[in-house]
Design a protein around this motif. Structure first.
Motif, short mmCIF file in Angstrom:
data_model
loop_
_atom_site.label_atom_id
_atom_site.label_comp_id
_atom_site.label_asym_id
_atom_site.label_seq_id
_atom_site.Cartn_x
_atom_site.Cartn_y
_atom_site.Cartn_z
N SER A 44 -11.06 -2.49 10.33
CA SER A 44 -11.42 -2.50 8.98
C SER A 44 -12.43 -3.41 8.62
CB SER A 44 -9.68 -3.21 8.12
OG SER A 44 -10.27 -4.67 6.86
N PHE B 298 0.78 -1.17 0.21
CA PHE B 298 0.22 -0.37 0.34
C PHE B 298 1.43 1.59 -0.42
CE2 PHE B 298 -3.39 -2.08 1.32
CZ PHE B 298 -3.30 -3.61 2.28
N LEU C 30 -5.72 6.50 2.58
CA LEU C 30 -4.99 5.37 1.61
C LEU C 30 -5.40 6.16 -0.02
CD1 LEU C 30 -4.34 2.53 0.82
CD2 LEU C 30 -7.05 2.27 0.38
N GLN D 72 -7.00 -5.37 1.62
CA GLN D 72 -8.44 -4.90 2.61
C GLN D 72 -7.53 -3.81 3.46
OE1 GLN D 72 -11.32 -3.79 1.78
NE2 GLN D 72 -11.27 -6.28 0.65
N PRO D 73 -7.69 -2.38 2.89
CA PRO D 73 -7.29 -1.12 3.28
C PRO D 73 -7.54 -1.43 4.30
CG PRO D 73 -9.02 -0.20 2.48
CD PRO D 73 -8.85 -1.74 1.94
N GLN D 74 -6.94 -0.47 5.75
CA GLN D 74 -6.99 0.28 7.29
C GLN D 74 -7.46 1.49 7.30
OE1 GLN D 74 -4.43 -1.23 9.82
NE2 GLN D 74 -3.93 -3.01 9.22
N HIS D 75 -8.64 1.90 8.06
CA HIS D 75 -9.15 3.27 8.24
C HIS D 75 -8.88 3.95 8.79
CE1 HIS D 75 -11.35 2.54 4.25
NE2 HIS D 75 -11.72 0.53 4.85
N LYS E 181 -3.47 0.33 -3.41
CA LYS E 181 -2.98 -0.66 -3.11
C LYS E 181 -2.47 -2.04 -4.36
CE LYS E 181 -7.49 -3.12 -2.77
NZ LYS E 181 -8.48 -3.92 -1.65
N SER F 284 1.75 -5.63 4.08
CA SER F 284 0.55 -5.81 5.02
C SER F 284 0.86 -7.31 5.86
CB SER F 284 -0.97 -6.20 4.16
OG SER F 284 -1.68 -6.85 5.37
N TYR G 150 0.39 5.16 1.53
CA TYR G 150 -0.48 5.71 2.38
C TYR G 150 -0.13 7.12 2.37
CZ TYR G 150 -3.44 2.35 3.98
OH TYR G 150 -4.91 1.33 4.75
#
Lengths: 118, 118
Positions: free
Chosen positions: B95, A34, A46, B105-108, A49, A94, A36
């Motif tokens: 997430s 990713f 974000l 999946q992205p983390q917010h 990705k 990740s 950011y």
């Protein structure tokens, strides 16, 4: 262990010129990567990705990144910088889930400060 | 819709005091992470919750750090007997994904709590 290295702590460009922020990764797995962005006193947003689909990933605000397995790189680019792009950028990998020691946490690079000059 | 909300935004405490930092994740998000970001550094993982279960606390720097998420939504990070080295921005992320899906999946992220220990 997984890690990312951002090769430049600070990048300065003129408005309207291309942006290149460099990132190399180390991973024993097929990584999820990713980018950011963090504006001052704000959380992380974000940009894009990579999750083993297309190697060229398009993100928001005109940014894109290319996954190159042979070079273990995931550099971020933008054709033309805007003043609002000035911020801190993080390359992130990740941690893959294995149900025990690895729980999907994000591993961040040290960050690259992008300065955009008028 | 509402994003991840953290409170307070700023906290100043004297060395030795206890502090509590709150995180309201996005509604319905199963996974919740805490990260610590020292000045000029990238965020570093502290702990991870899946619903109310704390599945990974390997990043907590000492036993003075304690996190909970008793009902699987709001989380609190508590630091007892604060020290100057605890000064940092504490970021919360949530997430929708869990388990193996987390890598894709992205983390917010919330805007963080900036903690200053005098």
């Amino acid at each position: 262990a997984q890690s990312v290295t951002q090769l430049d702590s600070h990048v300065s460009v003129s408005e309207g010129t291309p942006v290149l922020l460099r990132c190399n990764y180390s991973s024993s797995y097929s990584p999820s990567l990713f980018w950011y962005v963090q504006h001052p006193n704000k959380g992380l947003q974000l940009l894009l990705k990579y999750t083993s689909a297309a190697t060229l990933v398009k993100g928001i605000n005109g940014f894109e990144a290319e996954f190159k397995k042979s070079e273990t790189s995931f550099h971020l680019t933008k054709p033309s910088a805007h003043m609002s792009d000035a911020a801190e950028y993080f390359c992130v990998v990740s941690d893959p889930w294995d149900g025990s020691s690895n729980t999907g946490k994000l591993i961040f690079g040290q960050g690259t400060t992008l300065q955009v000059k008028p | 819709g509402a994003g991840v909300s953290q409170s307070p935004r700023y906290k100043v405490a004297k060395r030795g005091q206890d502090v509590a930092l709150r995180c309201d994740p996005i509604s319905g998000h199963v996974s919740l992470f805490w990260y610590q970001q020292a000045l000029g550094q990238g965020p570093e993982f502290l702990t991870y919750f899946q619903n109310e279960a704390q599945l990974d606390k390997s990043g907590l720097p000492s036993d003075r750090f304690f996190a909970e998420r008793p009902e699987g939504s709001v989380s609190t990070l508590k630091i007892q007997r604060t020290q100057q080295e605890d000064s940092a921005v504490y970021l919360c992320a949530s997430s929708l994904a869990q388990g193996r899906g987390l890598g894709n999946q992205p983390q917010h992220f919330g805007d963080g709590t900036r903690l200053s220990i005098l």
